[in-house]
Structure formats: C-alpha cells, structure tokens
Motif scaffolding. Structure first.
Motif, mmCIF file in Angstrom:
data_model
loop_
_atom_site.group_PDB
_atom_site.id
_atom_site.type_symbol
_atom_site.label_atom_id
_atom_site.label_comp_id
_atom_site.label_asym_id
_atom_site.label_seq_id
_atom_site.Cartn_x
_atom_site.Cartn_y
_atom_site.Cartn_z
ATOM 1 N N SER A 1 0.680 -1.172 -0.026
ATOM 2 C CA SER A 1 -0.058 -0.171 -0.106
ATOM 3 C C SER A 1 0.894 1.329 -0.013
ATOM 4 C CB SER A 1 -1.028 -0.037 1.126
ATOM 5 O OG SER A 1 -0.291 -0.115 2.514
ATOM 6 N N SER A 2 1.902 0.988 0.415
ATOM 7 C CA SER A 2 3.375 2.505 0.405
ATOM 8 C C SER A 2 3.524 2.431 -0.993
ATOM 9 C CB SER A 2 4.182 1.858 1.120
ATOM 10 O OG SER A 2 4.927 1.049 0.899
ATOM 11 N N GLY A 3 3.311 1.757 -2.086
ATOM 12 C CA GLY A 3 3.861 1.846 -3.307
ATOM 13 C C GLY A 3 5.120 1.193 -3.600
ATOM 14 N N GLU A 4 5.619 0.587 -2.356
ATOM 15 C CA GLU A 4 7.016 -0.023 -2.570
ATOM 16 C C GLU A 4 7.028 -1.517 -2.500
ATOM 17 O OE1 GLU A 4 9.914 1.531 -2.711
ATOM 18 O OE2 GLU A 4 8.816 3.465 -2.492
ATOM 19 N N PRO A 5 8.024 -2.118 -3.023
ATOM 20 C CA PRO A 5 7.945 -3.881 -2.920
ATOM 21 C C PRO A 5 7.646 -4.111 -1.484
ATOM 22 C CG PRO A 5 9.872 -2.975 -4.236
ATOM 23 C CD PRO A 5 9.381 -1.877 -3.538
ATOM 24 N N TRP A 6 6.965 -5.478 -1.629
ATOM 25 C CA TRP A 6 6.898 -5.954 -0.255
ATOM 26 C C TRP A 6 8.086 -6.385 0.489
ATOM 27 C CZ3 TRP A 6 2.008 -6.063 1.411
ATOM 28 C CH2 TRP A 6 1.108 -5.747 0.409
ATOM 29 N N ARG A 7 8.187 -6.300 1.921
ATOM 30 C CA ARG A 7 9.222 -6.854 2.669
ATOM 31 C C ARG A 7 8.406 -7.704 3.476
ATOM 32 N NH1 ARG A 7 13.312 -3.014 3.998
ATOM 33 N NH2 ARG A 7 13.317 -3.486 6.024
ATOM 34 N N VAL A 8 9.220 -8.931 3.603
ATOM 35 C CA VAL A 8 8.933 -10.192 4.278
ATOM 36 C C VAL A 8 9.756 -10.693 5.182
ATOM 37 C CG1 VAL A 8 8.098 -12.651 4.267
ATOM 38 C CG2 VAL A 8 7.100 -11.009 2.247
ATOM 39 N N GLY A 9 9.591 -10.619 6.501
ATOM 40 C CA GLY A 9 10.397 -10.724 7.669
ATOM 41 C C GLY A 9 10.751 -12.119 7.968
ATOM 42 N N VAL A 10 11.634 -12.684 8.255
ATOM 43 C CA VAL A 10 11.871 -14.088 8.438
ATOM 44 C C VAL A 10 12.216 -14.232 9.972
ATOM 45 C CG1 VAL A 10 13.174 -16.568 7.999
ATOM 46 C CG2 VAL A 10 12.254 -14.965 6.154
ATOM 47 N N GLN A 11 11.730 -14.929 10.760
ATOM 48 C CA GLN A 11 11.904 -14.839 12.241
ATOM 49 C C GLN A 11 13.294 -15.582 12.551
ATOM 50 O OE1 GLN A 11 8.775 -16.183 14.959
ATOM 51 N NE2 GLN A 11 10.178 -17.243 16.314
#
Length: 240
Positions: A129-139
């Motif tokens: 929604s920010s217009g940026e690529p997604w960031r997926v955190g890995v625990q």
C-alpha cells in the motif's frame, strides 16, 4: 490447518469489493481446512487415511495433492514424504499450495497487489500500500523478538519450515526419527506449494539439506543450523 491466515489487499478498490475479495480468500482457506486438516476426524484427508474414502471417490483437490506429493517425493530423494509420520499428512505442501491458489485467484479477480500469509508461508504480488515492494521478515529461530533476514520483491513465494515453534516435528523418513541439524529453512521462489515442500524436505535432511538446497534451480534459500551457522544462496533477494 492449525495456523492463522492474514491478508493484505493493497489495491485501490471500493471497500465493498475489498470485503468481497477478503471473504472469498478466507472462505477458500476454510474449505481447505475442512478438507485437509489432520486435526479434524471428519476431514476428507482423515477419512482417506482411514480408508473410508477411496481414490476414485476423492475430490479433485485431494487427487491433485496426492499426485503432487508423489512428484515432490521423487524431486526430494524421498525426504518430502507425506507418509513420514505413519499416516497421510500432506500439510507440508497444502498450506503453501492453498495460499498460492488464493493469490492466483486474487490476481484473476483484478487485485494484483496483495500479500497472503498462511502461518509464515507468504505469497506477495505487486506492490504494498506504500507503493514499495513487499518486505517479508523471517523470524530469528533463536529469538522470536527478532528477524533473521528480510526478503523483498514484487512476486515472491516465501516458505519457512523450522523447529522453534512446534519443536522437532519434521520426521526424517529414512530414520523414522525427528530431523535434527537445521533450526530453520526458508525457500523463496514463485510457487508457494513447491517452496513449502522444499523447505520441509531440507529440514528433514538435516545438515545434508544445505548442499541439496544449493543444487536447486529457480529457488533461493536461507538456513539457520543448530550450531548457529547461517548459509544462504547468493541471489536471495534480501534487504537491510
């Protein structure tokens, strides 16, 4: 499936349309849970395991899952084994597959910017929604308050299999004992069902899973070992 499902719809659509799309996704996930849950005695997969449903009477989804699990067994030298626990349990594929199907349906329905998260198996498309690529955190498997790495992109399937929440639940099918050697395995590609199965298989291999992952084509990976080493593929799309 014994996990939480979350959905982020990032397209600028009318609220009622977003509600409709969300309900379709969650309705699909409930359908998958009813059919494939190994926790429900009346699910199709439980009845199939008990011999109460024969293959000719099984649903198209169950037949396709059986075929795909057989293919994955061959692709992973037998380490992805839906029968490793002694009963038929395709959960190591179905969770990722169901989220992949949900994502594909959203694209077809005109919502190409979204994130579907099925208990840590994540499918992202387009932009956030920010217009940026997604960031997926890995625990971080040693510290649940931290992330070990952040994967980013616009068309990614990110699957993680680990022992830090459910203990050593993945079985080494050759020894019939819980697999050890790797604390978490993350696999990144474009098909979440396949990435999910590959992560499960590598975890089942133990230390040998690292070299096996290194031979994969079209999928990137990151591993945290029991002795805290962090090998990963050179082209893994990570960010600070």
């Amino acid at each position: 499936m014994g996990t939480a499902i979350s959905l982020d719809l990032a397209d600028d659509l009318p609220p009622e349309r977003l509600d409709q799309l969300a309900e379709q996704v969650f309705g699909w996930m409930r359908e998958v849970d009813q059919r494939f849950s190994t926790f429900k005695a009346d699910s199709e997969v439980s009845r199939f395991d008990r011999g109460e449903v024969v293959l000719s009477d099984a649903s198209a989804d169950l037949r396709a899952t059986l075929e795909r699990c057989a293919d994955l067994w061959g692709d992973t030298d037998g380490f992805f084994d839906a029968y490793a626990t002694g009963r038929f349990d395709p959960s190591g594929y179905v969770k990722g597959w169901s989220a992949q199907v949900a994502s594909d349906r959203l694209v077809a329905a005109g919502a190409p910017n979204h994130c579907v998260n099925a208990g840590g198996d994540v499918r992202v498309r387009g932009l956030s929604s920010s217009g940026e690529p997604w960031r997926v955190g890995v625990q971080d498997p040693w510290d649940p308050s931290r992330v070990a790495l952040v994967v980013h992109g616009t068309d990614l399937a990110v699957a993680t299999s680990g022992v830090y929440e459910r203990g050593h639940h993945v079985i080494d099918p050759r020894r019939g004992t819980p697999a050890r050697g790797l604390r978490s395995v993350t696999v990144v590609g474009t098909d979440l069902g396949t990435a999910d199965a590959y992560a499960t298989a590598a975890l089942a291999m133990g230390q040998a899973g690292v070299s096996w992952l290194g031979r994969l084509s079209g999928y990137e990976w990151a591993v945290v070992t029991d002795d805290r080493r962090t090998p990963r593929s050179d082209r893994l799309p990570i960010t600070d």
